[in-house]
Motif scaffolding. Structure first.
Motif, PDB file in Angstrom:
ATOM      1  N   UNK A   5       1.171  -7.642  -0.531  1.00  0.00           N
ATOM      2  CA  UNK A   5       1.678  -6.663   0.474  1.00  0.00           C
ATOM      3  C   UNK A   5       3.141  -6.925   0.666  1.00  0.00           C
ATOM      4  N   UNK A   6       3.825  -8.290   0.665  1.00  0.00           N
ATOM      5  CA  UNK A   6       5.209  -8.318   0.278  1.00  0.00           C
ATOM      6  C   UNK A   6       5.999  -7.833  -0.718  1.00  0.00           C
ATOM      7  N   UNK A   7       5.234  -7.511  -1.597  1.00  0.00           N
ATOM      8  CA  UNK A   7       5.773  -6.840  -2.878  1.00  0.00           C
ATOM      9  C   UNK A   7       5.711  -5.344  -2.889  1.00  0.00           C
ATOM     10  N   UNK A   8       5.133  -4.614  -1.599  1.00  0.00           N
ATOM     11  CA  UNK A   8       4.908  -3.372  -1.284  1.00  0.00           C
ATOM     12  C   UNK A   8       3.776  -2.980  -1.792  1.00  0.00           C
ATOM     13  N   UNK A   9       2.867  -3.694  -2.241  1.00  0.00           N
ATOM     14  CA  UNK A   9       1.779  -3.013  -2.781  1.00  0.00           C
ATOM     15  C   UNK A   9       0.579  -2.790  -1.660  1.00  0.00           C
ATOM     16  N   UNK A  10      -0.343  -1.827  -1.937  1.00  0.00           N
ATOM     17  CA  UNK A  10      -1.479  -1.663  -1.043  1.00  0.00           C
ATOM     18  C   UNK A  10      -2.642  -2.493  -1.435  1.00  0.00           C
ATOM     19  N   UNK A  11      -3.049  -3.288  -0.557  1.00  0.00           N
ATOM     20  CA  UNK A  11      -4.099  -4.420  -0.944  1.00  0.00           C
ATOM     21  C   UNK A  11      -5.235  -4.104  -0.343  1.00  0.00           C
ATOM     22  N   UNK A  12      -6.132  -3.960  -0.873  1.00  0.00           N
ATOM     23  CA  UNK A  12      -7.718  -3.671  -0.413  1.00  0.00           C
ATOM     24  C   UNK A  12      -8.522  -4.823  -0.517  1.00  0.00           C
ATOM     25  N   UNK A  13      -9.137  -5.465   0.341  1.00  0.00           N
ATOM     26  CA  UNK A  13      -9.682  -6.752   0.421  1.00  0.00           C
ATOM     27  C   UNK A  13     -11.208  -6.205   0.604  1.00  0.00           C
ATOM     28  N   UNK A  36     -13.880   1.888  -9.849  1.00  0.00           N
ATOM     29  CA  UNK A  36     -14.242   3.543 -10.330  1.00  0.00           C
ATOM     30  C   UNK A  36     -13.548   4.312  -9.341  1.00  0.00           C
ATOM     31  N   UNK A  37     -13.497   3.992  -8.066  1.00  0.00           N
ATOM     32  CA  UNK A  37     -12.799   4.881  -7.013  1.00  0.00           C
ATOM     33  C   UNK A  37     -11.209   4.815  -7.087  1.00  0.00           C
ATOM     34  N   UNK A  38     -10.723   3.837  -7.813  1.00  0.00           N
ATOM     35  CA  UNK A  38      -9.027   3.624  -7.927  1.00  0.00           C
ATOM     36  C   UNK A  38      -8.879   3.226  -9.337  1.00  0.00           C
ATOM     37  N   UNK A  39      -8.789   3.845 -10.301  1.00  0.00           N
ATOM     38  CA  UNK A  39      -8.884   3.453 -11.547  1.00  0.00           C
ATOM     39  C   UNK A  39      -7.389   2.807 -12.044  1.00  0.00           C
ATOM     40  N   UNK A  40      -6.510   3.183 -10.997  1.00  0.00           N
ATOM     41  CA  UNK A  40      -5.024   2.556 -11.307  1.00  0.00           C
ATOM     42  C   UNK A  40      -5.088   1.178 -10.712  1.00  0.00           C
ATOM     43  N   UNK A  41      -5.985   0.841 -10.000  1.00  0.00           N
ATOM     44  CA  UNK A  41      -5.734  -0.448  -9.296  1.00  0.00           C
ATOM     45  C   UNK A  41      -5.831  -1.765 -10.079  1.00  0.00           C
TER      46      UNK A  41
END
Lengths: 223, 223
Positions: free
Chosen positions: B34-42, B1-6
């Motif tokens: 993360x190594x692929x340059x993405x922002x990861x939210x756990x 909901x807060x990150x529809x593109x995720x």
């Protein structure tokens, strides 16, 4: 900021320049405003039910038939741990964490520091600034290792926060300034060693000053 | 909901219908993304550093040079206390609160239930559903009163939450269902008596079912 139409009444008791309201006066104000049909938000730092005296205010509200709801929060120990990046519990190291007040009220018995010492779990002392040396001594007398790592975190989550890492016995020597000023939490236990600013060898002490705001964006991973 | 593109990757291990990922697989995925340059939210429930195993994931990220920041959260005990409106600490009643795991890992020593019992402070057992009877027995053997009030809160902060109030000795008798299913916290101590659903006389037990959504708006004070 979130409620521009609200009347903001500062009642903080420990902030410089703030009016020191008694708790009875705060209770009275809450009841008066609610009785006048207004929506009252009693804003506190941390979690309201951990050393927050919410129970007393709630009792007064209940007594006057004022419906309430409580919004939980992030308690200081969690804020401090998140910033310094050490866990409060860790498998095989600490199966429990104790939040204990260092502030002794007149007539209220002292926490059982001897038993807490022997539990060998993470201990977080809230409001312990004035008695850090005495509490460290009680824990060591109770059997806790004088070499136990500790972190004193002042003003967790605020820009002016400060951190000091040292061993438990160093708190007795009074080597706690300037992190050990209220508001602060004192975290005691092996988990502290995992903190991002913790020196690998805690032979000396290390003191980390106010947070550098630019550091926050440096640490963010760009998508 | 807060990150529809995720991209949303469920890795919950205990939810029905969810893929049971091992922690090693979760760690690997975080590092790869993360190594692929993405922002990861756990994303985790509760506070990530209280029984959250964040330290292990953080260690892997640090090992791979991945910059991280940890956002603190509301731990289950605070959520449960806020909903039921009892404090976790209270002046003159409980100068400390202990969060302890009831889940014993193979080879990890048991928490010192005997010492925790004698501290006479509030105890919150996380992940204690399967061993509630055994833990209650250990606390009573350690000197805690069998008459101590307890609240078992299942699914704190969720709409399906359930609460059961009873005395400590009743946990031994197994009178804990249905609140005592994971996820739940077991809160033990006199502060529990202040809960809004707690019967004044804890002679019998009381069980409160799922939250009535309409209750929330009823309890709000209109401005």
């Amino acid at each position: 900021r979130y409620a521009p139409q609200a009347e903001h009444v500062p009642v903080g008791r420990h902030e410089p320049g703030k009016v020191a309201e008694t708790h009875a006066a705060i209770d009275r104000r809450i009841v008066e405003e609610a009785a006048a049909g207004r929506c009252v938000v009693r804003l506190k730092g941390g979690d309201p039910l951990v050393f927050g005296r919410t129970a007393q205010e709630l009792a007064v509200a209940r007594e006057h038939g004022i419906p309430c709801s409580i919004v939980p929060g992030v308690t200081s120990a969690c804020a401090a741990a998140a910033e310094e990046e050490f866990p409060l519990t860790a498998r095989g190291t600490a199966g429990a964490v104790v939040f204990v007040t260092g502030h002794r009220m007149h007539g209220v018995p002292e926490p059982r520091w001897d038993l807490l010492a022997r539990c060998n779990e993470t201990i977080v002392v809230y409001m312990g600034a004035a008695r850090a040396a005495e509490i460290a001594k009680r824990l060591i007398d109770g059997g806790r290792s004088p070499a136990e790592p500790t972190a004193i975190v002042h003003a967790a989550s605020r820009s002016e926060r400060r951190v000091r890492y040292q061993r438990l016995h160093e708190l007795i020597d009074g080597a706690a300034e300037p992190a050990c000023k209220p508001p602060c939490v004192i975290v005691i236990g092996p988990v502290v060693r995992l903190g991002k600013s913790c020196p690998v060898e805690l032979g000396g002490t290390v003191s980390i000053g106010p947070r550098n705001a630019s550091l926050v964006s440096e640490r963010r991973v760009d998508a």
